[in-house]
Scaffold this motif. Structure first.
Motif, PDB file in Angstrom:
ATOM      1  N   PRO A 174       0.808  -1.223   0.000  1.00 45.40           N
ATOM      2  CA  PRO A 174       0.000   0.000   0.000  1.00 45.40           C
ATOM      3  C   PRO A 174       0.839   1.269   0.000  1.00 45.40           C
ATOM      4  N   TRP A 175       0.243   2.337  -0.460  1.00 49.50           N
ATOM      5  CA  TRP A 175       0.722   3.668  -0.150  1.00 49.50           C
ATOM      6  C   TRP A 175       0.361   3.950   1.309  1.00 49.50           C
ATOM      7  N   LEU A 176       1.175   4.757   1.971  1.00 50.85           N
ATOM      8  CA  LEU A 176       0.931   5.134   3.351  1.00 50.85           C
ATOM      9  C   LEU A 176       0.864   6.654   3.450  1.00 50.85           C
ATOM     10  N   MET A 177      -0.157   7.146   4.131  1.00 51.71           N
ATOM     11  CA  MET A 177      -0.249   8.578   4.421  1.00 51.71           C
ATOM     12  C   MET A 177      -0.346   8.752   5.920  1.00 51.71           C
ATOM     13  N   GLY A 178       0.488   9.624   6.478  1.00 53.06           N
ATOM     14  CA  GLY A 178       0.474   9.845   7.914  1.00 53.06           C
ATOM     15  C   GLY A 178       0.452  11.313   8.264  1.00 53.06           C
ATOM     16  N   PHE A 186      -3.233  16.101  -3.919  1.00 48.68           N
ATOM     17  CA  PHE A 186      -1.796  15.858  -3.812  1.00 48.68           C
ATOM     18  C   PHE A 186      -1.503  14.358  -3.814  1.00 48.68           C
ATOM     19  N   MET A 187      -2.284  13.594  -3.048  1.00 45.50           N
ATOM     20  CA  MET A 187      -2.087  12.142  -2.983  1.00 45.50           C
ATOM     21  C   MET A 187      -2.300  11.503  -4.345  1.00 45.50           C
ATOM     22  N   GLY A 198       9.790  -1.551   5.490  1.00 44.32           N
ATOM     23  CA  GLY A 198       8.423  -2.038   5.467  1.00 44.32           C
ATOM     24  C   GLY A 198       7.852  -2.074   4.063  1.00 44.32           C
ATOM     25  N   ASP A 199       6.936  -2.992   3.833  1.00 43.75           N
ATOM     26  CA  ASP A 199       6.367  -3.195   2.506  1.00 43.75           C
ATOM     27  C   ASP A 199       5.349  -2.110   2.194  1.00 43.75           C
ATOM     28  N   CYS A 200       5.717  -1.173   1.336  1.00 37.68           N
ATOM     29  CA  CYS A 200       4.797  -0.129   0.897  1.00 37.68           C
ATOM     30  C   CYS A 200       5.297   0.437  -0.424  1.00 37.68           C
ATOM     31  N   ALA A 201       4.391   1.113  -1.141  1.00 41.85           N
ATOM     32  CA  ALA A 201       4.731   1.659  -2.448  1.00 41.85           C
ATOM     33  C   ALA A 201       5.339   3.048  -2.344  1.00 41.85           C
ATOM     34  N   GLY A 202       5.018   3.770  -1.284  1.00 36.39           N
ATOM     35  CA  GLY A 202       5.496   5.124  -1.087  1.00 36.39           C
ATOM     36  C   GLY A 202       4.751   5.736   0.076  1.00 36.39           C
ATOM     37  N   ILE A 203       5.146   6.954   0.447  1.00 38.65           N
ATOM     38  CA  ILE A 203       4.528   7.606   1.602  1.00 38.65           C
ATOM     39  C   ILE A 203       4.162   9.044   1.269  1.00 38.65           C
ATOM     40  N   VAL A 204       3.168   9.551   1.985  1.00 41.39           N
ATOM     41  CA  VAL A 204       2.842  10.970   1.971  1.00 41.39           C
ATOM     42  C   VAL A 204       2.745  11.416   3.425  1.00 41.39           C
ATOM     43  N   VAL A 205       3.446  12.491   3.746  1.00 40.29           N
ATOM     44  CA  VAL A 205       3.547  12.976   5.122  1.00 40.29           C
ATOM     45  C   VAL A 205       2.846  14.321   5.232  1.00 40.29           C
TER      46      VAL A 205
END
Length: 291
Positions: A86-90, A278-279, A106-113
């Motif tokens: 998954p993508w992760l947004m925090g 943005f996401m 960790g297994d993820c496609a990318g992050i948005v902070v």
């Protein structure tokens, strides 16, 4: 909302549904999965969206016993939900959580902070304590750890809603959303009272990371981060004066993007449509393999 058993224990989760790449949302300190409801409405056309209450928060019954559990839980929750890379947004502390998870492999496609950055070098334990608000101030602002009767909770929720328009965090947030995440912050106790989460003890545990650990809330964490990463900086948020430091982090890799948003710290509640845009843009704007 439902309770989900995972390899790391039970968590309260919400599958908002949708179609497209999987997206896991991770809230900040004092919040819970209810804060993501407005944003999910704008994301479900492009993502399958899920969220959960961090340990020590909302309706997840577990508390932290070490300072890394809450971000290491992300993988177990994603797996139990059936999310695939998954993508992760925090947001806020959740922004650090998704960054730490990704930096640790960790297994993820990318992050948005969202307004949740770590821009300073590692510090001594004494220096690291300095930014934390005193217990009395945390109590006055948020009532962390309060054991209240149902009637007291109802009065408190009503008070928070009334004060929200002038609140530096909740100004501009619809009253229904303020009510939803405030009410969800109270967990029913065996004696009939309700516990305002997180407690002071929870905050104390997660606020004392090992300064010698490879994954640490300091600016060198970004050197470990190779996946695509988006950073949303609120112009009236907690990091409004740190734009130059954040820009220095972003320019280190071509798969990073920075955008300023006219909002306060709770930008996902104030400007959900802009955050969603943005996401969605992260899917097209940065090559998945760029590093």
């Amino acid at each position: 909302m439902r309770q989900l058993e995972t390899a790391r224990g039970p968590f309260a989760v919400e599958d908002f549904g949708g179609s497209g790449p999987d997206l896991q949302l991770v809230h900040g300190t004092g919040h819970n999965l209810a804060v993501w409801a407005p944003l999910s409405e704008f994301l479900r056309g492009q993502f399958r969206v899920a969220a959960f209450d961090l340990r020590g928060h909302g309706q997840t019954p577990q508390d932290s016993s070490d300072p890394e559990q809450y971000w290491r839980d992300i993988g177990a929750v994603c797996a139990a939900l059936g999310l695939r890379r998954p993508w992760l947004m925090g947001h806020s502390t959740g922004g650090y959580a998704v960054t730490a998870f990704a930096a640790a492999g960790g297994d993820c496609a990318g992050i948005v902070v969202l307004d949740g950055f770590v821009l300073d070098p590692r510090q001594t334990p004494e220096e690291r304590q300095a930014w934390h608000l005193p217990r009395e101030q945390l109590w006055d602002l948020f009532r962390y750890g309060w054991r209240a009767t149902p009637a007291e909770v109802e009065a408190y929720v009503a008070q928070v809603i009334t004060q929200a328009p002038g609140d530096w965090l909740n100004a501009g947030v619809p009253a229904a959303q303020v009510e939803a995440f405030t009410r969800r912050a109270f967990l029913a106790q065996p004696d009939g009272r309700l516990l305002r989460r997180p407690t002071m003890e929870e905050i104390a545990v997660v606020s004392r990371p090992d300064p010698d650990a490879p994954i640490h809330p300091a600016v060198d964490l970004y050197d470990r981060l190779t996946l695509p990463a988006g950073f949303l900086l609120a112009t009236r948020g907690l990091y409004a004066t740190r734009r130059a430091a954040l820009e220095a982090v972003v320019v280190r890799r071509p798969n990073r993007r920075l955008q300023l948003l006219d909002a306060n710290h709770n930008l996902h509640l104030q400007q959900p449509q802009a955050v969603a845009a943005f996401m969605i843009g992260m899917l097209d704007g940065i090559p998945a393999g760029a590093a």
